[in-house]
Design a protein around this motif. Structure first.
Motif, PDB file in Angstrom:
ATOM      1  N   ASP A 164       0.852  -1.183   0.000  1.00 18.87           N
ATOM      2  CA  ASP A 164       0.000   0.000   0.000  1.00 18.87           C
ATOM      3  C   ASP A 164       0.895   1.243   0.000  1.00 18.87           C
ATOM      4  O   ASP A 164       1.692   1.436   0.930  1.00 18.87           O
ATOM      5  N   PRO A 165       0.801   2.106  -1.017  1.00 20.35           N
ATOM      6  CA  PRO A 165       1.658   3.303  -1.061  1.00 20.35           C
ATOM      7  C   PRO A 165       1.555   4.159   0.198  1.00 20.35           C
ATOM      8  O   PRO A 165       2.533   4.822   0.576  1.00 20.35           O
ATOM      9  N   ALA A 166       0.409   4.130   0.858  1.00 15.76           N
ATOM     10  CA  ALA A 166       0.231   4.931   2.065  1.00 15.76           C
ATOM     11  C   ALA A 166       1.079   4.420   3.226  1.00 15.76           C
ATOM     12  O   ALA A 166       1.304   5.147   4.205  1.00 15.76           O
ATOM     13  N   LEU A 167       1.555   3.174   3.133  1.00 12.74           N
ATOM     14  CA  LEU A 167       2.357   2.582   4.200  1.00 12.74           C
ATOM     15  C   LEU A 167       3.856   2.575   3.898  1.00 12.74           C
ATOM     16  O   LEU A 167       4.650   2.155   4.736  1.00 12.74           O
ATOM     17  N   ILE A 168       4.240   3.009   2.713  1.00 14.87           N
ATOM     18  CA  ILE A 168       5.660   2.999   2.351  1.00 14.87           C
ATOM     19  C   ILE A 168       6.349   4.240   2.911  1.00 14.87           C
ATOM     20  O   ILE A 168       5.897   5.365   2.721  1.00 14.87           O
ATOM     21  N   ARG A 169       7.438   3.985   3.620  1.00 15.43           N
ATOM     22  CA  ARG A 169       8.234   5.066   4.197  1.00 15.43           C
ATOM     23  C   ARG A 169       9.638   5.043   3.584  1.00 15.43           C
ATOM     24  O   ARG A 169      10.077   4.020   3.058  1.00 15.43           O
ATOM     25  N   SER A 170      10.337   6.151   3.690  1.00 19.58           N
ATOM     26  CA  SER A 170      11.718   6.224   3.195  1.00 19.58           C
ATOM     27  C   SER A 170      12.577   6.984   4.175  1.00 19.58           C
ATOM     28  O   SER A 170      12.089   7.806   4.966  1.00 19.58           O
ATOM     29  N   GLY A 171      13.882   6.701   4.128  1.00 26.42           N
ATOM     30  CA  GLY A 171      14.821   7.375   5.003  1.00 26.42           C
ATOM     31  C   GLY A 171      16.236   7.053   4.594  1.00 26.42           C
ATOM     32  O   GLY A 171      16.474   6.377   3.582  1.00 26.42           O
ATOM     33  N   PRO A 172      17.239   7.522   5.361  1.00 24.78           N
ATOM     34  CA  PRO A 172      18.642   7.262   5.029  1.00 24.78           C
ATOM     35  C   PRO A 172      18.945   5.774   5.005  1.00 24.78           C
ATOM     36  O   PRO A 172      18.327   4.983   5.726  1.00 24.78           O
ATOM     37  N   ARG A 173      19.912   5.405   4.194  1.00 27.30           N
ATOM     38  CA  ARG A 173      20.309   4.007   4.090  1.00 27.30           C
ATOM     39  C   ARG A 173      21.094   3.571   5.327  1.00 27.30           C
ATOM     40  O   ARG A 173      21.720   4.385   5.996  1.00 27.30           O
ATOM     41  N   THR A 174      21.032   2.288   5.609  1.00 28.83           N
ATOM     42  CA  THR A 174      21.619   1.747   6.828  1.00 28.83           C
ATOM     43  C   THR A 174      23.130   1.552   6.702  1.00 28.83           C
ATOM     44  O   THR A 174      23.593   0.940   5.742  1.00 28.83           O
ATOM     45  N   GLY A 175      23.876   2.062   7.677  1.00 32.71           N
ATOM     46  CA  GLY A 175      25.294   1.753   7.813  1.00 32.71           C
ATOM     47  C   GLY A 175      26.218   2.249   6.715  1.00 32.71           C
ATOM     48  O   GLY A 175      27.331   1.751   6.591  1.00 32.71           O
ATOM     49  N   GLN A 181      22.940  10.568   3.787  1.00 30.07           N
ATOM     50  CA  GLN A 181      21.668  11.266   3.979  1.00 30.07           C
ATOM     51  C   GLN A 181      20.674  11.010   2.838  1.00 30.07           C
ATOM     52  O   GLN A 181      19.529  11.457   2.912  1.00 30.07           O
ATOM     53  N   THR A 182      21.112  10.317   1.816  1.00 29.14           N
ATOM     54  CA  THR A 182      20.212  10.029   0.696  1.00 29.14           C
ATOM     55  C   THR A 182      19.089   9.112   1.168  1.00 29.14           C
ATOM     56  O   THR A 182      19.337   8.002   1.652  1.00 29.14           O
ATOM     57  N   PRO A 183      17.816   9.521   1.035  1.00 29.55           N
ATOM     58  CA  PRO A 183      16.698   8.758   1.612  1.00 29.55           C
ATOM     59  C   PRO A 183      16.221   7.619   0.716  1.00 29.55           C
ATOM     60  O   PRO A 183      15.060   7.571   0.309  1.00 29.55           O
ATOM     61  N   TRP A 184      17.125   6.677   0.428  1.00 26.24           N
ATOM     62  CA  TRP A 184      16.793   5.598  -0.499  1.00 26.24           C
ATOM     63  C   TRP A 184      16.610   4.250   0.183  1.00 26.24           C
ATOM     64  O   TRP A 184      16.711   3.212  -0.445  1.00 26.24           O
ATOM     65  N   ARG A 185      16.378   4.253   1.472  1.00 28.63           N
ATOM     66  CA  ARG A 185      15.918   3.048   2.157  1.00 28.63           C
ATOM     67  C   ARG A 185      14.399   3.140   2.208  1.00 28.63           C
ATOM     68  O   ARG A 185      13.830   4.162   2.609  1.00 28.63           O
ATOM     69  N   PHE A 186      13.720   2.066   1.773  1.00 31.54           N
ATOM     70  CA  PHE A 186      12.261   2.050   1.713  1.00 31.54           C
ATOM     71  C   PHE A 186      11.746   0.841   2.491  1.00 31.54           C
ATOM     72  O   PHE A 186      12.314  -0.245   2.391  1.00 31.54           O
ATOM     73  N   TRP A 187      10.670   1.037   3.230  1.00 33.82           N
ATOM     74  CA  TRP A 187      10.118  -0.065   4.014  1.00 33.82           C
ATOM     75  C   TRP A 187       8.611   0.091   4.183  1.00 33.82           C
ATOM     76  O   TRP A 187       8.052   1.165   3.940  1.00 33.82           O
ATOM     77  N   ILE A 188       7.972  -0.998   4.613  1.00 34.91           N
ATOM     78  CA  ILE A 188       6.533  -0.994   4.870  1.00 34.91           C
ATOM     79  C   ILE A 188       6.314  -0.655   6.336  1.00 34.91           C
ATOM     80  O   ILE A 188       6.706  -1.412   7.228  1.00 34.91           O
TER      81      ILE A 188
END
Length: 210
Positions: A164-175, A181-188
């Motif tokens: 569901d697009p409404a549940l997809i979040r993004s933020g900085p990549r891990t480690g 700071q590039t917000p290319w980590r995506f999760w539900i």
């Protein structure tokens, strides 16, 4: 008890023939299969190749990164920290080295096999993190370069129910350090199998006596 049947259709190659940061959030909800184990993807990270300081391909073509420079829809598997494998899916046109790291997922088929491989893990933790995901799916060096869009392939990506697009979040990549700071980590959002975020911590150099 067996779960619902797996999707019958593969994601087409054209799905991957786009920038990794576009493909990554759209991968959430789709299913990676290897042998009899299948994992529904809940967390991924995008890497943009030679333009991305966090990418393995940032410094150009090497024997290790050759698969990333190849055609989209193939697996790039690498060994890290001398003990773990991680798997990426190559994106964009040949020569760009764009890829998506598969960070976490939920086991949806092959539970008995997964439990044998991850005997000490809870159901939530079976594939919670990129190394655990590879251990659960038995992905290693032999899977590097495999075509995940081939119906005859042993490693395949199936078209599941998109998140569901409404549940997809993004933020900085891990480690990562470069491009951290590039917000290319995506999760539900709210999915228990998503791994915890960890910022990069520089390694401390050992002091030597004068």
């Amino acid at each position: 008890m067996p779960g619902p049947p797996l999707p019958s259709e593969l994601l087409p190659r054209k799905f991957f023939d786009r920038p990794a940061e576009v493909v990554a959030p759209e991968l959430l909800g789709h299913v990676l299969v290897h042998g009899d184990v299948a994992v529904r993807l809940t967390e991924v990270e995008a890497y943009a190749g030679t333009s991305d300081p966090a990418s393995h391909a940032y410094r150009g073509l090497t024997p290790r990164t050759a698969v990333m420079f190849g055609p989209p829809g193939h697996a790039y598997v690498y060994f890290t920290y001398g003990m773990h494998f991680c798997v990426n899916l190559v994106c964009a046109e040949e020569g760009t080295a764009s890829a998506v790291l598969l960070r976490a997922g939920q086991v949806v088929a092959g539970h008995e096999t997964a439990r044998r491989r991850r005997a000490r893990s809870t159901e939530r933790d079976m594939a919670r993190g990129p190394a655990r995901l590879c251990m659960t799916l038995d992905i290693g060096r032999d899977q590097n370069g495999l075509d995940v869009c081939s119906p005859e392939g042993s490693l395949r990506i199936l078209a599941g129910e998109p998140a569901d697009p409404a549940l997809i979040r993004s933020g900085p990549r891990t480690g990562v350090n470069g491009g951290k700071q590039t917000p290319w980590r995506f999760w539900i959002e709210g999915d228990p199998t998503v791994s915890p975020y960890r910022a990069h911590v520089p390694r401390k150099r050992k002091r030597t006596e004068a």
